[in-house]
Design a protein around this motif. Structure first.
Motif, PDB file in Angstrom:
ATOM      1  N   ALA A 112       9.795   3.107  -5.328  1.00 51.43           N
ATOM      2  CA  ALA A 112      10.778   2.592  -4.371  1.00 51.43           C
ATOM      3  C   ALA A 112      11.697   3.677  -3.845  1.00 51.43           C
ATOM      4  CB  ALA A 112      11.588   1.460  -5.009  1.00 51.43           C
ATOM      5  N   ARG A 113      11.948   4.706  -4.643  1.00 53.03           N
ATOM      6  CA  ARG A 113      12.796   5.804  -4.166  1.00 53.03           C
ATOM      7  C   ARG A 113      12.171   6.481  -2.953  1.00 53.03           C
ATOM      8  NH1 ARG A 113      14.198   6.711  -9.721  1.00 53.03           N
ATOM      9  NH2 ARG A 113      12.381   8.047 -10.000  1.00 53.03           N
ATOM     10  N   ILE A 114      10.857   6.638  -2.972  1.00 53.04           N
ATOM     11  CA  ILE A 114      10.169   7.300  -1.854  1.00 53.04           C
ATOM     12  C   ILE A 114       9.970   6.326  -0.699  1.00 53.04           C
ATOM     13  CG2 ILE A 114       8.078   8.525  -1.163  1.00 53.04           C
ATOM     14  CD1 ILE A 114       7.715   9.281  -4.145  1.00 53.04           C
ATOM     15  N   HIS A 115       9.371   5.186  -1.011  1.00 50.77           N
ATOM     16  CA  HIS A 115       9.098   4.180   0.012  1.00 50.77           C
ATOM     17  C   HIS A 115      10.393   3.691   0.654  1.00 50.77           C
ATOM     18  CE1 HIS A 115       7.139   0.472   1.649  1.00 50.77           C
ATOM     19  NE2 HIS A 115       8.333  -0.037   1.410  1.00 50.77           N
ATOM     20  N   GLY A 164       0.819  -1.192   0.000  1.00 50.09           N
ATOM     21  CA  GLY A 164       0.000   0.000   0.000  1.00 50.09           C
ATOM     22  C   GLY A 164       0.855   1.246   0.000  1.00 50.09           C
ATOM     23  N   ASN A 165       0.207   2.360  -0.325  1.00 49.70           N
ATOM     24  CA  ASN A 165       0.884   3.663  -0.289  1.00 49.70           C
ATOM     25  C   ASN A 165       0.280   4.572   0.770  1.00 49.70           C
ATOM     26  OD1 ASN A 165      -1.554   4.370  -1.411  1.00 49.70           O
ATOM     27  ND2 ASN A 165      -0.713   5.332  -3.258  1.00 49.70           N
ATOM     28  N   SER A 204       1.861   2.600  -5.692  1.00 53.10           N
ATOM     29  CA  SER A 204       2.876   3.635  -5.853  1.00 53.10           C
ATOM     30  C   SER A 204       2.605   4.868  -4.992  1.00 53.10           C
ATOM     31  CB  SER A 204       2.954   4.062  -7.318  1.00 53.10           C
ATOM     32  OG  SER A 204       3.867   5.123  -7.469  1.00 53.10           O
ATOM     33  N   ARG A 205       3.618   5.259  -4.218  1.00 53.21           N
ATOM     34  CA  ARG A 205       3.578   6.548  -3.529  1.00 53.21           C
ATOM     35  C   ARG A 205       3.862   7.683  -4.500  1.00 53.21           C
ATOM     36  NH1 ARG A 205       3.383   7.471   1.947  1.00 53.21           N
ATOM     37  NH2 ARG A 205       3.190   5.581   3.201  1.00 53.21           N
ATOM     38  N   ALA A 206       4.566   7.403  -5.576  1.00 53.33           N
ATOM     39  CA  ALA A 206       4.910   8.443  -6.542  1.00 53.33           C
ATOM     40  C   ALA A 206       3.732   8.783  -7.441  1.00 53.33           C
ATOM     41  CB  ALA A 206       6.096   7.991  -7.393  1.00 53.33           C
ATOM     42  N   ASP A 207       2.995   7.776  -7.881  1.00 55.92           N
ATOM     43  CA  ASP A 207       1.943   7.986  -8.877  1.00 55.92           C
ATOM     44  C   ASP A 207       0.536   7.757  -8.337  1.00 55.92           C
ATOM     45  OD1 ASP A 207       3.616   8.554 -11.261  1.00 55.92           O
ATOM     46  OD2 ASP A 207       4.379   6.543 -10.866  1.00 55.92           O
TER      47      ASP A 207
END
Length: 812
Positions: free
Chosen positions: A309-312, A38-39, A161-164
């Motif tokens: 993955a960069r954010i998470h 999850g995001n 995705s946390r990014a999108d």
């Protein structure tokens, strides 16, 4: 072959074990065993069934509207009657009077947290299925399931995705043209194929029929949509739900069916993007907006995973625990769970559960904090509504966020609590005739206190807002964010104090009386009612709240006229009491006897987050708190077959760690390790049952508090180290005072520690045994002796890494 011929298809298949994550050999028999990702906003739970997959989607704001909130009527004019009944020892009559005045017919839960829909994937096979494996990579948030048939190996990979802001699923096969499946978005299947007679499933089905209507699933040759309407929507609630999936195939053919199913044949690869939106205005659809947004995403799974993955990963990888798990990390979760024991907990399992807890909380924290189920769900009748239960559950779930170096996630909690303030002010006014705020034990879409019944005195619980204020102030202590202190923490704390200014009244001995109260969900040993007075938790919360509010006001240079009044309030607080057995009393009166065979340990609140000076200075209190923990472990938890309420062990573990009692904390921890995790490393409320995120936050907190403790100006290393942990390391612990323990490594005779302080400051460094030698490998740092042989003063420069080496005899 059916998915359900066997629940284990593991057949010596080669395993690619994530560096930090797990591998599992069993598919999900029930939704609680699915792979979760999850995001924070969208949750996805893959049941990992090769031929009849269901991926359960949820949204953090998807609380089922069950009718408009019910405001408690103003009963404050009758408070004197309730208090007189309490004074006469008529506790049950007092509880029943408050309930009668509420006008309720029974206990009322807030809106239930419910699932959105399932992405259903039906697949074909050739020959027997074998080589099944599944995994979750905690560093990337990716869940993977793989299996083999006569054609070769098939994979499904999923992340949110946390990014999108969308879920991304990729399906691949062993060769070009090997994928054939049927896709649809369907309502959450309430009747599980494995157990169609299950009572919960039947009640879930009935709840769905009573509250959901106009279900529509459609398909085109490249998309799927979902819609449903909610029958008991009210102003401000969600009125409908919409979902949209973009389906991209490489090779092959697609065909949309009239039944909402999309057929894919002969594809090389399938990529699916899924989004969903709660609809607050039934006349404004979000389908076009979702379609447009998903059309802009690149059809490249690897690129999208890297963006997420960069954010998470940056958040998750701030911490690491190493107790020597070593080669056992290559084993399946099923193997680790079966071999770990109370006498010899498996170190790799501890490390994986530590990581899993942080992963679960990270993945379920978005604009809102985790509810009882995080951000996942599989039923329309979740236990306790899967709400926000504030009298223990939520504090456990968020307990490791700050010390676990994900401080920005705490803002989801503080923002949510601030959104409840208007309701909380009505609770204070209508139930107690007071200014200020009262946080009820249960909330979701509103903050009215309806959590009361003739046998549940939730209307009397007054510690909630003060407990919440702890996290507001702690956020400041960990981050040093003065703007947050000024604009958010102190205003909230002032409202919580204001309530106690009006609620408390003086007893014959000149001490404050807290009446009426409830010590969360417990009944005194000599009473038949939860309705009580002078609950130890309430007193402890009020003391902490007043001290912190005074400290915050002095830091900001405000409330100069209020501080003397608050200090006088502190001076009149009831003293902690010890009963004839030598344990801490849960009610600070000789009239009410302890009932220590209970799941909650609210009387230990003073030690949940550290060691108050009044307890540190009292050998009698130190011994009584210690004995209380021992009594609970020996008399409630030792033979507790059901293992009801895992976060009760978190409360005991936190208190034991604050006392420096490593072996007691470890007794709590060994139960948490061995009893409350499934093979998907989701945490449970009871022994291997009832999906619940409380200890996903609480168990890492206990471990961190055993290894590092902090308060402004003081840092304790290994304060509650158990004898079994001869060597180990932990990285990335955030401390009060804006200090990060970048790495702490210990052996039986030495400690190595890397510290980084945001500010130049002098702190007292303490370890549990005598310091033989201490050196700092940074010329900007300075070490000076202390009066205690276990302590040294350490002067830290700002924004420099300082390496400390200590020789000592640990566990001696």
């Amino acid at each position: 072959m059916s998915d359900f011929a066997t629940n284990s298809l593991y057949d010596n298949a080669p395993l690619t074990v994530p560096k930090r994550g797990f591998i599992s050999s069993h598919l999900a028999n029930i939704w609680e065993e699915g792979l979760i990702c999850g995001n924070g906003t969208i949750g996805a739970n893959a049941l990992t069934r090769p031929l009849s997959e269901r991926i359960l989607f949820t949204h953090e704001r998807l609380f089922l509207p069950m009718g408009a909130p019910v405001m408690p009527p103003d009963q404050s004019a009758r408070l004197f009657e309730i208090r007189r009944l309490m004074q006469r020892g008529l506790y049950q009559q007092a509880t029943e009077l408050q309930f009668d005045l509420s006008g309720q017919s029974g206990f009322m839960y807030p809106d239930f947290f419910v699932p959105a829909f399932d992405l259903v994937i039906r697949s074909s096979n050739e020959g027997e299925l074998r080589g099944f494996r599944r995994s979750v990579n905690f560093e990337t948030g990716e869940a993977v399931v793989c299996w083999t048939d006569d054609r070769g190996c098939f994979d499904r990979r999923l992340f949110v995705s946390r990014a999108d802001g969308v879920a991304v699923l990729e399906i691949t096969g062993p060769k070009a043209g090997s994928l054939e499946c049927w896709l649809s978005l369907e309502p959450r299947e309430p009747i599980d194929q494995l157990n169609p007679d299950d009572d919960i499933a039947k009640r879930s089905d009935q709840m769905f029929k009573e509250h959901v209507a106009d279900v529509r699933s459609t398909a085109t040759d490249s998309s799927l949509t979902y819609y449903n309407r909610y029958l008991k929507a009210y102003p401000g609630s969600i009125h409908a739900l919409e979902g949209y999936a973009r389906v991209i195939t490489t090779g092959g053919e697609t065909e949309a069916g009239a039944n909402g199913e999309l057929t894919v044949k002969g594809a090389d690869r399938i990529l699916i993007f899924v989004d969903l939106k709660p609809i607050y205005d039934a006349d404004k659809s979000e389908i076009r907006n979702m379609e447009s947004a998903l059309a802009k995403l690149p059809a490249d799974y690897s690129e999208l995973l890297q963006r997420h993955a960069r954010i998470h990963g940056e958040l998750f990888n701030r911490m690491r625990l190493d107790l020597g798990g070593g080669a056992d990390h290559q084993r399946t979760v099923e193997e680790l769970l079966s071999e770990s024991t109370y006498e010899k907990p498996n170190f790799a399992l501890i490390e994986k559960e530590f990581d899993a807890g942080r992963y679960n909380i990270l993945s379920s924290t978005g604009e809102l904090p985790p509810n009882l189920q995080g951000v996942w769900g599989g039923t329309y009748v979740p236990d306790w509504a899967s709400d926000y239960t504030h009298n223990g559950n939520v504090p456990s779930a968020i307990a490791s966020i700050l010390m676990g170096n994900m401080s920005e996630l705490m803002l989801a909690y503080t923002n949510y609590i601030e959104s409840l303030v208007p309701w909380m002010e009505i609770n204070a006014k209508h139930l107690f005739g007071a200014r200020g705020i009262v946080l009820p034990s249960r909330t979701s879409t509103h903050g009215f206190n309806n959590a009361l019944a003739p046998n549940f005195a939730g209307g009397f619980w007054v510690a909630g807002a003060g407990w919440a204020a702890h996290f507001f102030y702690d956020y400041y202590l960990y981050t040093g964010d003065r703007m947050f202190l000024k604009d958010h923490a102190l205003p909230f704390m002032e409202k919580a104090v204001m309530f106690f200014e009006d609620y408390l009244y003086e007893g014959p001995d000149g001490k404050w009386i807290f009446s009426p109260t409830q010590s969360p969900e417990n009944t005194p040993g000599n009473s038949n009612s939860q309705g009580t007075f002078n609950a130890t938790m309430d007193v402890a919360v009020a003391k902490e709240l007043l001290r912190n509010t005074i400290a915050a006001s002095m830091e900001l240079g405000c409330n100069q006229t209020e501080i003397p009044r608050w200090q006088r309030m502190l001076d009149k607080m009831p003293d902690y009491m010890v009963d004839e057995r030598g344990v801490i009393k849960e009610w600070l009166t000789p009239l009410l006897k302890n009932n220590d065979s209970h799941r909650h340990s609210s009387q230990l609140y003073p030690l949940f987050y550290g060691m108050p000076d009044e307890i540190r200075r009292s050998p009698e209190l130190l011994a009584a708190f210690r004995k209380s923990i021992e009594y609970k472990l020996d008399n409630y938890w030792r033979n507790n077959q059901r293992g009801f309420m895992s976060f009760g062990l978190v409360q005991l573990g936190q208190a034991a760690a604050s006392l420096g009692e490593g072996e007691l904390a470890y007794r709590c921890l060994t139960q948490l390790i061995n009893r409350y995790w499934l093979n998907n490393l989701a945490s449970m409320h009871n022994h291997r049952s009832l999906f619940n995120m409380d200890i996903s936050g609480g168990m890492p907190a206990v471990i961190i508090q055993m290894l590092v403790a902090s308060e402004p100006g003081k840092l304790q290393l290994l304060p509650a180290l158990p004898a079994d942990w001869h060597t180990g390391s932990i990285e990335g612990v955030l401390c009060r005072g804006r200090i990060e323990v970048r790495r702490l490594y210990w052996t039986p005779r030495s400690i190595e520690c890397e510290l980084r302080s945001h500010d130049a400051q002098k702190v007292l460094l303490e370890i549990p045994s005598e310091i033989f030698e201490i050196t700092a490998h940074n010329s900007a740092a300075m070490i000076t002796p202390s009066e205690s042989p276990k302590q040294s003063w350490l002067t830290l420069p700002a924004e420099h890494v300082v390496s400390i080496h200590i020789t000592s005899e640990l566990n001696s």
